[in-house]
Design a protein around this motif. Structure first.
Motif, PDB file in Angstrom:
ATOM      1  N   GLU A  71       0.840  -1.203   0.000  1.00 17.02           N
ATOM      2  CA  GLU A  71       0.000   0.000   0.000  1.00 17.02           C
ATOM      3  C   GLU A  71       0.875   1.253   0.000  1.00 17.02           C
ATOM      4  N   GLU A  72       1.903   1.247   0.853  1.00 12.49           N
ATOM      5  CA  GLU A  72       2.804   2.402   0.950  1.00 12.49           C
ATOM      6  C   GLU A  72       3.532   2.645  -0.366  1.00 12.49           C
ATOM      7  N   ARG A  73       3.956   1.567  -1.014  1.00 12.31           N
ATOM      8  CA  ARG A  73       4.656   1.717  -2.299  1.00 12.31           C
ATOM      9  C   ARG A  73       3.726   2.272  -3.371  1.00 12.31           C
ATOM     10  N   ALA A  74       2.492   1.774  -3.391  1.00 15.02           N
ATOM     11  CA  ALA A  74       1.518   2.270  -4.369  1.00 15.02           C
ATOM     12  C   ALA A  74       1.274   3.762  -4.175  1.00 15.02           C
ATOM     13  N   LEU A  75       1.168   4.190  -2.934  1.00 11.09           N
ATOM     14  CA  LEU A  75       0.943   5.607  -2.642  1.00 11.09           C
ATOM     15  C   LEU A  75       2.160   6.447  -3.018  1.00 11.09           C
ATOM     16  N   ARG A  76       3.372   5.898  -2.824  1.00  9.68           N
ATOM     17  CA  ARG A  76       4.585   6.625  -3.233  1.00  9.68           C
ATOM     18  C   ARG A  76       4.608   6.830  -4.743  1.00  9.68           C
ATOM     19  N   LEU A  77       4.230   5.783  -5.474  1.00  6.67           N
ATOM     20  CA  LEU A  77       4.212   5.875  -6.939  1.00  6.67           C
ATOM     21  C   LEU A  77       3.203   6.903  -7.408  1.00  6.67           C
ATOM     22  N   GLN A  78       2.062   6.973  -6.715  1.00  7.67           N
ATOM     23  CA  GLN A  78       1.032   7.932  -7.103  1.00  7.67           C
ATOM     24  C   GLN A  78       1.442   9.356  -6.737  1.00  7.67           C
ATOM     25  N   LEU A  79       2.065   9.503  -5.577  1.00  3.82           N
ATOM     26  CA  LEU A  79       2.466  10.829  -5.105  1.00  3.82           C
ATOM     27  C   LEU A  79       3.622  11.402  -5.917  1.00  3.82           C
ATOM     28  N   GLY A  80       4.561  10.543  -6.308  1.00  5.30           N
ATOM     29  CA  GLY A  80       5.762  11.011  -6.989  1.00  5.30           C
ATOM     30  C   GLY A  80       5.466  11.643  -8.340  1.00  5.30           C
ATOM     31  N   GLN A  81       6.038  12.804  -8.558  1.00  2.26           N
ATOM     32  CA  GLN A  81       5.898  13.511  -9.837  1.00  2.26           C
ATOM     33  C   GLN A  81       7.250  13.489 -10.552  1.00  2.26           C
ATOM     34  N   VAL A  82       7.238  12.965 -11.769  1.00  2.00           N
ATOM     35  CA  VAL A  82       8.476  12.796 -12.529  1.00  2.00           C
ATOM     36  C   VAL A  82       8.407  13.594 -13.824  1.00  2.00           C
ATOM     37  N   LYS A  83       9.519  14.240 -14.150  1.00  2.00           N
ATOM     38  CA  LYS A  83       9.646  14.876 -15.469  1.00  2.00           C
ATOM     39  C   LYS A  83      10.815  14.208 -16.177  1.00  2.00           C
ATOM     40  N   ILE A  84      10.536  13.586 -17.304  1.00  2.24           N
ATOM     41  CA  ILE A  84      11.549  12.827 -18.037  1.00  2.24           C
ATOM     42  C   ILE A  84      11.634  13.339 -19.467  1.00  2.24           C
ATOM     43  N   GLN A  85      12.809  13.752 -19.874  1.00  2.00           N
ATOM     44  CA  GLN A  85      13.043  14.172 -21.252  1.00  2.00           C
ATOM     45  C   GLN A  85      14.002  13.180 -21.901  1.00  2.00           C
ATOM     46  N   THR A  86      13.537  12.511 -22.947  1.00  2.00           N
ATOM     47  CA  THR A  86      14.357  11.558 -23.677  1.00  2.00           C
ATOM     48  C   THR A  86      14.235  11.862 -25.164  1.00  2.00           C
ATOM     49  N   ASN A  87      15.330  12.242 -25.765  1.00  2.00           N
ATOM     50  CA  ASN A  87      15.329  12.624 -27.186  1.00  2.00           C
ATOM     51  C   ASN A  87      14.261  13.682 -27.437  1.00  2.00           C
ATOM     52  N   ASN A  88      13.239  13.382 -28.248  1.00  2.00           N
ATOM     53  CA  ASN A  88      12.209  14.363 -28.572  1.00  2.00           C
ATOM     54  C   ASN A  88      10.937  14.190 -27.749  1.00  2.00           C
ATOM     55  N   LYS A  89      10.985  13.333 -26.722  1.00  2.00           N
ATOM     56  CA  LYS A  89       9.795  13.063 -25.928  1.00  2.00           C
ATOM     57  C   LYS A  89       9.959  13.613 -24.508  1.00  2.00           C
ATOM     58  N   THR A  90       8.877  14.156 -23.986  1.00  2.00           N
ATOM     59  CA  THR A  90       8.865  14.640 -22.612  1.00  2.00           C
ATOM     60  C   THR A  90       7.656  14.063 -21.892  1.00  2.00           C
ATOM     61  N   PHE A  91       7.888  13.479 -20.718  1.00  2.00           N
ATOM     62  CA  PHE A  91       6.795  13.008 -19.874  1.00  2.00           C
ATOM     63  C   PHE A  91       6.866  13.756 -18.558  1.00  2.00           C
ATOM     64  N   ALA A  92       5.733  14.262 -18.118  1.00  2.00           N
ATOM     65  CA  ALA A  92       5.657  14.927 -16.820  1.00  2.00           C
ATOM     66  C   ALA A  92       4.363  14.494 -16.144  1.00  2.00           C
TER      67      ALA A  92
END
Length: 316
Positions: free
Chosen positions: A159-180
């Motif tokens: 449960e704690e891990r699932a909540l960490r994954l949901q809470l965490g905000q990631v910004k990833i730039q790879t080549n021409n793609k960006t995920f935030a």
């Protein structure tokens, strides 16, 4: 929307004047670029609508019970790095040390290999169970999927891990793609009986799987047990077909270890031996091997020590 367009117009006017444009030329420059930007915005909105309207399982590559597909941007840096017990930090917009082809920042509680294992298990289940948007699963079933015996303490950790994954905000730039965004959109927890998780997936993650991902053996990972460093090393080197030598200090930063260099080197040797044995246990023909040079460089030999590799790595 009007305020955004007004701001863009003002910026384009300033740019046009910097280029020495006036009168009709300035008006043409502004109107043309506004048209281009508006067209790009509409195309992006259409692509996003199409993405969100597609079932999650259709957005993913082939994933198997033993072969878990994980984006390389998750494997080649400290996003899922070392976290000592009781030292998990809450960070805000923190740059993540990673390989040069990726640019990552993270906000939330630091993530480790256990968090990654839960995440890729949820991704596998999205594919295996033909999920559209939400996965409904009991904590008992989830433990079974992760080869864990079910008990209250373990279900609490999931449960704690699932909540960490949901809470965490990631910004990833790879080549021409960006995920935030978050690694999981929403989590609902019902603690009655065996407990139940309802996971809403973030479909905007799908582009991270386009070509730049690696299949990780769940069998090998399971054999590595709770050794976080061994699991990180296995994942990292599995994502490289022909790994080059890396300085041990660089590896230490990549996996976010807070150990002193001398102590880290000792842990590294133990972990590498464990990875080697796990490879051999899953494939008795495995020739996976490693070497640490006098200059503190780590060399990995995925298919054994070949003459060509030994010659290439001799300078290290």
């Amino acid at each position: 929307m009007k305020s955004i367009n007004k701001k863009l117009t003002e910026e384009l006017i300033i740019k046009a004047r910097e280029l020495g444009l006036t009168g009709k030329q300035l008006d043409t420059y502004v109107s043309t670029n506004m048209y281009i930007l508006e067209k790009e915005r509409k195309n992006k909105a259409e692509e996003e609508a199409k993405l969100l309207g597609t079932a999650m399982q259709q957005l993913l590559p082939e994933i198997f019970e033993d072969k878990r597909a994980i984006p390389n941007s998750f494997l080649r840096g400290a996003l899922f790095g070392m976290v000592r017990k009781g030292r998990r930090s809450l960070v805000g917009d923190m740059p993540i040390f990673t390989m040069s082809q990726y640019d990552l920042t993270f906000t939330g509680y630091e993530l480790d290999q256990n968090d990654l294992e839960l995440w890729d298990t949820l991704i596998y289940l999205a594919k295996e169970r033909n999920v559209n948007n939400e996965l409904r699963i009991t904590l008992y079933d989830l433990c079974q999927q992760m080869r864990l015996s079910y008990n209250q303490e373990r279900s609490k950790k999931l449960e704690e891990r699932a909540l960490r994954l949901q809470l965490g905000q990631v910004k990833i730039q790879t080549n021409n793609k960006t995920f935030a965004g978050s690694l999981i959109n929403n989590v609902y927890i019902d603690k009655e009986g065996d407990g139940k998780l309802v996971i809403e997936y973030n479909k905007k993650l799908a582009p991270l799987f386009t070509e730049d991902f690696t299949y990780i053996s769940a069998d090998i990972r399971h054999l590595l047990g709770d050794n976080q460093l061994a699991r990180w090393l296995y994942n990292f080197y599995e994502s490289h077909n022909q790994p080059i030598p890396f300085a041990i200090d660089f590896i230490k930063k990549l996996c976010r270890s807070d150990s002193e260099l001398k102590g880290f080197k000792q842990k590294l040797k133990i972990s590498l031996e464990q990875v080697k044995k796990a490879h051999l246990a899953v494939n008795h023909k495995s020739k996976w091997d490693y070497e640490i040079s006098k200059n503190n460089y780590l060399m990995i030999y995925p298919k054994g020590k070949t003459k060509k590799q030994l010659e290439l790595f001799s300078k290290f």
